[in-house]
Design an enzyme around this catalytic site. Structure first.
Site, short mmCIF file in Angstrom:
data_model
loop_
_atom_site.label_atom_id
_atom_site.label_comp_id
_atom_site.label_asym_id
_atom_site.label_seq_id
_atom_site.Cartn_x
_atom_site.Cartn_y
_atom_site.Cartn_z
N GLY A 190 0.83 -1.20 0.00
CA GLY A 190 0.00 0.00 0.00
C GLY A 190 0.86 1.24 0.00
O GLY A 190 2.01 1.23 -0.44
N GLU A 237 5.55 -3.49 0.93
CA GLU A 237 5.65 -3.22 -0.51
C GLU A 237 4.94 -1.89 -0.75
O GLU A 237 3.70 -1.84 -0.72
CB GLU A 237 4.98 -4.34 -1.32
N CYS A 243 2.11 0.08 -8.77
CA CYS A 243 3.24 0.67 -8.03
C CYS A 243 4.49 0.80 -8.90
O CYS A 243 5.32 1.65 -8.64
CB CYS A 243 3.53 -0.14 -6.79
P1 NDP Z 1 -3.44 2.55 1.27
O1 NDP Z 1 -2.12 2.56 1.94
O2 NDP Z 1 -4.32 3.71 1.43
O3 NDP Z 1 -4.29 1.30 1.76
C1 NDP Z 1 -3.76 0.00 1.75
C2 NDP Z 1 -4.42 -0.83 2.83
O4 NDP Z 1 -4.06 -0.31 4.10
C3 NDP Z 1 -5.94 -0.80 2.76
O5 NDP Z 1 -6.41 -2.09 3.08
C4 NDP Z 1 -6.30 0.20 3.84
O6 NDP Z 1 -7.59 0.02 4.35
C5 NDP Z 1 -5.23 -0.13 4.88
N1 NDP Z 1 -5.00 0.90 5.89
C6 NDP Z 1 -5.19 2.24 5.80
N2 NDP Z 1 -4.88 2.85 6.97
C7 NDP Z 1 -4.50 1.87 7.83
C8 NDP Z 1 -4.09 1.86 9.19
N3 NDP Z 1 -4.01 2.97 9.92
N4 NDP Z 1 -3.77 0.67 9.75
C9 NDP Z 1 -3.84 -0.48 9.04
N5 NDP Z 1 -4.26 -0.53 7.76
C10 NDP Z 1 -4.57 0.63 7.15
O7 NDP Z 1 -3.14 2.21 -0.26
P2 NDP Z 1 -4.14 2.09 -1.50
O8 NDP Z 1 -5.13 0.99 -1.30
O9 NDP Z 1 -4.63 3.44 -1.84
O10 NDP Z 1 -3.11 1.55 -2.62
C11 NDP Z 1 -2.29 2.41 -3.30
C12 NDP Z 1 -0.87 2.37 -2.78
O11 NDP Z 1 -0.37 1.04 -2.78
C13 NDP Z 1 0.09 3.13 -3.68
O12 NDP Z 1 0.95 3.93 -2.91
C14 NDP Z 1 0.87 2.04 -4.38
O13 NDP Z 1 2.12 2.38 -4.82
C15 NDP Z 1 0.93 0.98 -3.36
N6 NDP Z 1 1.19 -0.31 -3.99
C16 NDP Z 1 2.45 -0.89 -3.86
C17 NDP Z 1 2.72 -2.08 -4.49
C18 NDP Z 1 4.05 -2.77 -4.32
O14 NDP Z 1 4.10 -3.97 -4.55
N7 NDP Z 1 5.13 -2.10 -3.94
C19 NDP Z 1 1.74 -2.75 -5.35
C20 NDP Z 1 0.49 -2.06 -5.39
C21 NDP Z 1 0.24 -0.89 -4.74
P3 NDP Z 1 -8.89 0.82 3.80
O15 NDP Z 1 -8.56 1.34 2.44
O16 NDP Z 1 -9.96 -0.20 3.79
O17 NDP Z 1 -9.15 1.90 4.80
#
Ligand code: NDP
Length: 478
Positions: free
Chosen positions: A231, A251, A285
């Protein structure tokens, strides 16, 4: 837009559970309500962790069984590729061809993990390597680490869950998945498949709910031994700071670059870059965000590149002709619209695109962008690419490395020497020669440096993290 939609239950301790509170999941293209997903409260999260703890202590899941179950998951995913692909296209906005490809890739991810499960072993440690050890037999054994928690993003709602669930199970660990709420339906479909394939009750559970509630509770539960997160860098950093001494794989994002050198096949580079800068509306990403072109081939590259970009079809992800679908939300599309406007105000030019219709943002190419602009320094995570020109390869290397991120880089060159030198010079987790930075095979070690993360994924590499190495020393001189 409809107001009634199916209720989707949570999967906890092998049971499908309705909770009375819901998260609405919408079609990202037309706003139709697809389903109301039950969300977990404090009680359900605790139930899931307790069930995982119990099953880990009481229910054996031997490697041979893991192999057969994971192979069956792979087969079932392949059989349901159309249906699951459509779900990804609707709730994630991913063009249907790419969405189906994601399902097939996930099936492969499960197969790769299945094979790893069969060959799990420790290793012999040479007892002669240090003096004074005497007569001792030394070896390691591998054992599952315990409860794993996966927190996953919206952009690959199946394969990025597969990259956590498959290795966790192959290593013999129970896993609790907290998917991105906006794309939770796909991960619940995966749970159906896992259940049907015979994963023992409690070894996989899915708790839907926001990061700030369900996510936070999971981070603070000491019974969980390892977190595997994909994320945003902000949430990744927060996870690392919250979980203390426990293990974590992160990641995270990037502003990945690809170099088109003067000896490159410019036509090939232009065609592939036009595809990979805008695949899944740039919400990958390793998406191509920065292109660095050598001055002598700039004109030829730009002509070909813009020609390819102008032919991309923007629209409904369920239409097989669509290349670029909607972004995950109108809010995200508005965010990138503002970033592009800001870059233009600071002196950049839009060569093509820059237009927004609701959650659709048209493929956009920016020239004259430089450091200090958000479209260069930050992760755009949108269908926007900037192009800059360089003279020497040293300059190009510096431009790629001038980033807080370091996930992957692509380089188009015919020079064998340069190709083999670059992995030592570029500050990234993967160097892709004669292709774009946006390449991933599911068995390769995948992960970045700097703010792009910690640790590698790919079933074998993820399993290495998810296993405890226990050293055994036998004194043979009793
Ligand atoms: P986010 O970081 O916003 O969310 C990812 C996950 O984290 C979601 O399930 C979200 O839940 C959860 N989350 C949010 N806040 C918290 C918290 N305080 N504690 C625990 N969990 C939490 O990312 P996105 O979904 O918007 O995805 C985009 C991002 O992911 C981009 O930055 C991208 O680069 C990265 N990414 C990296 C990859 C890699 O392999 N390096 C591959 C794909 C994406 P919820 O949304 O339900 O609130």
């Amino acid at each position: 837009m409809t107001t009634k939609a199916a209720v989707q239950k949570l999967f906890i301790n092998g049971e499908w559970m309705e909770t009375g509170s819901f998260h609405k999941v919408y079609n990202k293209y037309d706003g139709e309500l697809l389903a109301q997903v039950s969300t977990a409260g404090t009680r359900e999260v605790d139930l899931a962790v307790s069930a995982a703890e119990r099953v880990f202590k009481t229910t054996p899941f031997p490697p041979e069984q893991r192999y057969h179950v994971l192979m069956k998951v792979s087969k079932l995913l392949t059989e349901r590729a159309q249906e699951i692909g459509e779900c990804i296209a609707r709730e994630g906005g991913k063009p249907i061809t790419d969405a189906k490809a994601e399902v097939i890739r996930s099936a492969n991810t499960f197969q790769l993990a299945a094979h790893e499960a069969r060959f799990l072993s420790g290793s012999m440690i040479p007892s002669q390597a240090s003096p004074g050890i005497g007569s001792r037999l030394m070896y390691t054994v591998k054992k599952p680490i315990g409860i794993v928690c996966a927190i996953t993003p919206f952009n690959f709602p199946l394969n990025l869950v597969a990259h956590k669930v498959a290795p966790a199970l192959a290593a013999g660990n129970p896993i609790i998945v907290k998917p991105a709420s906006d794309t939770a339906l796909t991960s619940l479909m995966l749970c159906e498949v896992l259940e049907q394939a015979g994963v023992p009750k409690g070894y996989v559970q899915c708790v839907v709910g926001s990061g700030s509630t369900v996510g936070e509770q999971l981070l603070r539960d000491p019974r969980i031994k390892l977190y595997t997160f994909t994320g945003s860098p902000e949430v990744g950093r927060h996870i690392q700071q919250t979980i203390g001494m426990r293990k974590v794989t992160l990641e995270l994002g990037s502003n990945s670059a690809t170099i088109v050198h003067e000896d490159a096949d410019v036509q090939q580079a232009a065609a592939k870059l036009a595809k990979m800068a805008f695949a899944h509306a740039g919400q990958i990403c390793i998406s191509v965000q920065r292109i660095f072109v050598q001055k002598n081939v700039e004109a030829a590259f730009m002509n070909a590149f813009l020609e390819h970009v102008s032919r991309l079809q923007v629209g409904n992800p369920l239409d097989p002709a669509t290349d670029v679908g909607p972004m995950i939300s109108v809010k995200e599309a508005e965010r990138i619209e503002a970033w592009v406007r800001e870059a233009v105000d600071q002196g950049a030019e839009v060569a093509i695109g820059g237009k927004r219709e609701g959650s659709l943002f048209y493929p956009t190419v920016i020239t004259g962008a430089r450091k200090g602009m958000k479209v260069v320094d930050e992760e755009v995570f949108a269908p926007v690419v900037s192009i800059a020109v360089y003279e020497t390869i040293e300059e190009a290397i510096e431009l790629v490395n001038d980033s807080k991120y370091g996930l992957q880089a692509g380089v188009y060159t015919k020079s064998l020497g340069l190709a083999h030198r670059l992995p030592y010079l570029l500050e990234v987790g993967g160097v892709i020669i004669n292709d774009t930075c946006c390449f991933r095979a599911d068995h390769m070690p995948y992960g970045g440096v700097k703010e792009s993360g910690i640790g590698k994924e790919g079933p074998a590499y993820a399993m290495a993290e998810m296993l405890e190495t226990v050293m055994v020393v036998v004194n043979l001189d009793e």
